[in-house]
Enzyme design. Structure first.
Site, short mmCIF file in Angstrom:
data_model
loop_
_atom_site.label_atom_id
_atom_site.label_comp_id
_atom_site.label_asym_id
_atom_site.label_seq_id
_atom_site.Cartn_x
_atom_site.Cartn_y
_atom_site.Cartn_z
N GLY A 1 -9.09 4.46 6.86
CA GLY A 1 -9.00 6.04 7.16
C GLY A 1 -7.44 6.39 7.55
O GLY A 1 -6.98 7.44 7.14
N PHE A 2 -6.86 5.40 8.15
CA PHE A 2 -5.41 5.62 8.60
C PHE A 2 -4.68 4.33 8.57
O PHE A 2 -5.24 3.14 8.86
CB PHE A 2 -5.49 6.07 10.31
N GLY A 3 -3.26 4.45 8.12
CA GLY A 3 -2.48 3.39 8.11
C GLY A 3 -1.80 3.09 9.59
O GLY A 3 -2.11 3.83 10.50
N GLY A 4 -1.26 1.86 9.75
CA GLY A 4 -0.51 1.66 10.97
C GLY A 4 -1.47 0.80 11.91
O GLY A 4 -0.93 1.09 13.31
N SER B 1 0.72 -1.29 0.11
CA SER B 1 -0.03 0.07 -0.11
C SER B 1 0.75 1.42 0.10
O SER B 1 1.60 1.44 0.99
CB SER B 1 -1.11 -0.08 1.22
N HIS C 1 -8.29 2.04 -4.38
CA HIS C 1 -9.26 1.61 -3.19
C HIS C 1 -9.94 2.92 -2.85
O HIS C 1 -9.27 3.74 -2.19
CB HIS C 1 -8.73 0.77 -2.21
N HIS D 1 -1.23 -1.06 -4.30
CA HIS D 1 -2.71 -0.48 -3.81
C HIS D 1 -2.38 0.84 -3.44
O HIS D 1 -1.56 1.38 -2.86
CB HIS D 1 -2.74 -1.41 -2.52
N ASP E 1 -7.05 -5.95 3.79
CA ASP E 1 -6.34 -4.55 3.78
C ASP E 1 -6.37 -4.19 5.58
O ASP E 1 -7.38 -3.86 5.63
CB ASP E 1 -7.36 -3.65 2.88
N GLY E 2 -5.20 -4.10 5.93
CA GLY E 2 -5.14 -3.43 7.08
C GLY E 2 -4.22 -4.39 8.24
O GLY E 2 -4.53 -5.38 8.14
N GLY E 3 -3.24 -3.83 8.75
CA GLY E 3 -2.52 -4.62 9.73
C GLY E 3 -1.98 -5.91 9.20
O GLY E 3 -1.47 -6.99 10.00
N GLY F 1 0.92 -2.20 4.23
CA GLY F 1 1.40 -0.97 4.09
C GLY F 1 2.75 -0.63 5.02
O GLY F 1 3.68 -0.82 4.62
N SER F 2 2.38 -0.31 6.16
CA SER F 2 3.43 0.04 7.32
C SER F 2 4.40 -1.03 7.57
O SER F 2 5.68 -0.81 7.77
CB SER F 2 2.67 0.14 8.54
N ASP G 1 -4.97 4.01 -2.03
CA ASP G 1 -5.98 4.28 -1.05
C ASP G 1 -6.14 5.78 -1.31
O ASP G 1 -5.51 6.70 -0.87
CB ASP G 1 -5.58 4.07 0.45
N MET H 1 -8.49 8.82 -0.30
CA MET H 1 -9.72 9.21 0.56
C MET H 1 -9.99 10.51 0.74
O MET H 1 -9.08 11.53 0.27
CB MET H 1 -8.67 9.13 2.07
N MET I 1 -11.73 -4.99 4.97
CA MET I 1 -11.02 -4.05 5.92
C MET I 1 -10.83 -4.88 7.42
O MET I 1 -11.64 -5.19 7.95
CB MET I 1 -11.85 -2.93 6.02
N MET J 1 -11.89 5.12 -0.86
CA MET J 1 -12.76 5.44 0.19
C MET J 1 -13.25 6.85 0.25
O MET J 1 -12.88 7.65 1.22
CB MET J 1 -11.50 5.17 1.48
#
Length: 235
Positions: A148-151, A14, A72, A39, A181-183, A203-204, A41, A43, A143, A74
């Site tokens: 809304g936020f990474g990390g 991401s 993606h 990817h 998507d996420g973590g 991502g992170s 994102d 927003m 999700m 959002m």
């Protein structure tokens, strides 16, 4: 779970977690990496409490990208911007179920543009809402954090949700890929694939590592070994 799937999952780093001051170099160094998609994102500060980047930045990324852009959205009212994102370089366009009161129409618009059509579900949204449209989808994005936020930390209930979605896909003979998507990290990637995931967005975990390319290579090695092990057990 569909036991016939024995292809390694796709990796989609991401760019939300990349260095925005050096997006060209970040994109170019991923060209020869284990990344299958990039990817992106988008927003709008309305659907989610953050603003990321839009069409001009996506155009710039596309000029230097070797992998397909997995976009993606959002955003509220995504139907107004689909053609613009396709023209900016999107190969996949994913909209949120929660943002589309006329979801079937939006999915058909995406397909008519020649893009893969995806639908994303927020953590609180059950997979059952896709029952009447799952056969039309190319991609479902689960999700595993609040958008809304990474990390953010991975939501453990995602594993149960992925398994339920896989059952729905099989029951309706859909060809939709399951994207997470996420973590996502090496700590949960194997479990997600075991549950039925086809695409992992990281991502992170990738971009905060000392060497993102090496991190992607490590993920690819782990997942290839897992798929090969499963294939051997099924023979």
């Amino acid at each position: 779970m569909n036991s016939t799937r024995r292809i390694a999952p796709l990796l989609a780093p991401s760019l939300l977690a990349a260095d925005f001051a050096n997006l060209q170099s970040e994109t170019e160094r991923l060209a020869a990496s284990a990344a299958d998609w990039l990817h992106c994102d988008v927003m709008d500060g309305r659907f989610v409490p953050n603003i990321s980047f839009g069409i001009p930045v996506l155009q710039a990324i596309h000029r230097h990208a070797q992998q397909p852009l997995d976009v993606h959205l959002m955003i509220e009212e995504p139907q107004h911007y689909l053609a613009a994102f396709r023209d900016a370089g999107a190969a996949n366009i994913t909209v949120h179920y929660e943002a589309c009161p006329h979801l079937h129409r939006v999915v058909q618009q995406i397909k008519a543009l020649g893009c893969r059509a995806g639908v994303a579900l927020n953590p609180h949204t059950p997979v059952s809402v896709l029952e009447d449209i799952i056969a039309d989808l190319d991609l479902v994005c689960i999700m595993s954090v609040n958008p809304g936020f990474g990390g953010q930390s991975f939501i453990p209930n995602t594993l149960r949700k992925v398994a339920a979605l896989k059952e729905l896909i099989v029951d309706y003979n859909s060809e939709a890929l399951i994207e997470i998507d996420g973590g996502v990290s090496l700590q949960n990637a194997a479990a997600l694939v075991e549950a039925g995931a086809d695409v992992l967005v990281a991502g992170s975990f990738v971009f905060n590592s000392p060497d993102p390319v090496a991190t992607l290579a490590e993920m690819r090695q782990q997942l290839n070994a897992q798929v090969e092990s499963e294939a051997q057990q099924s023979r």
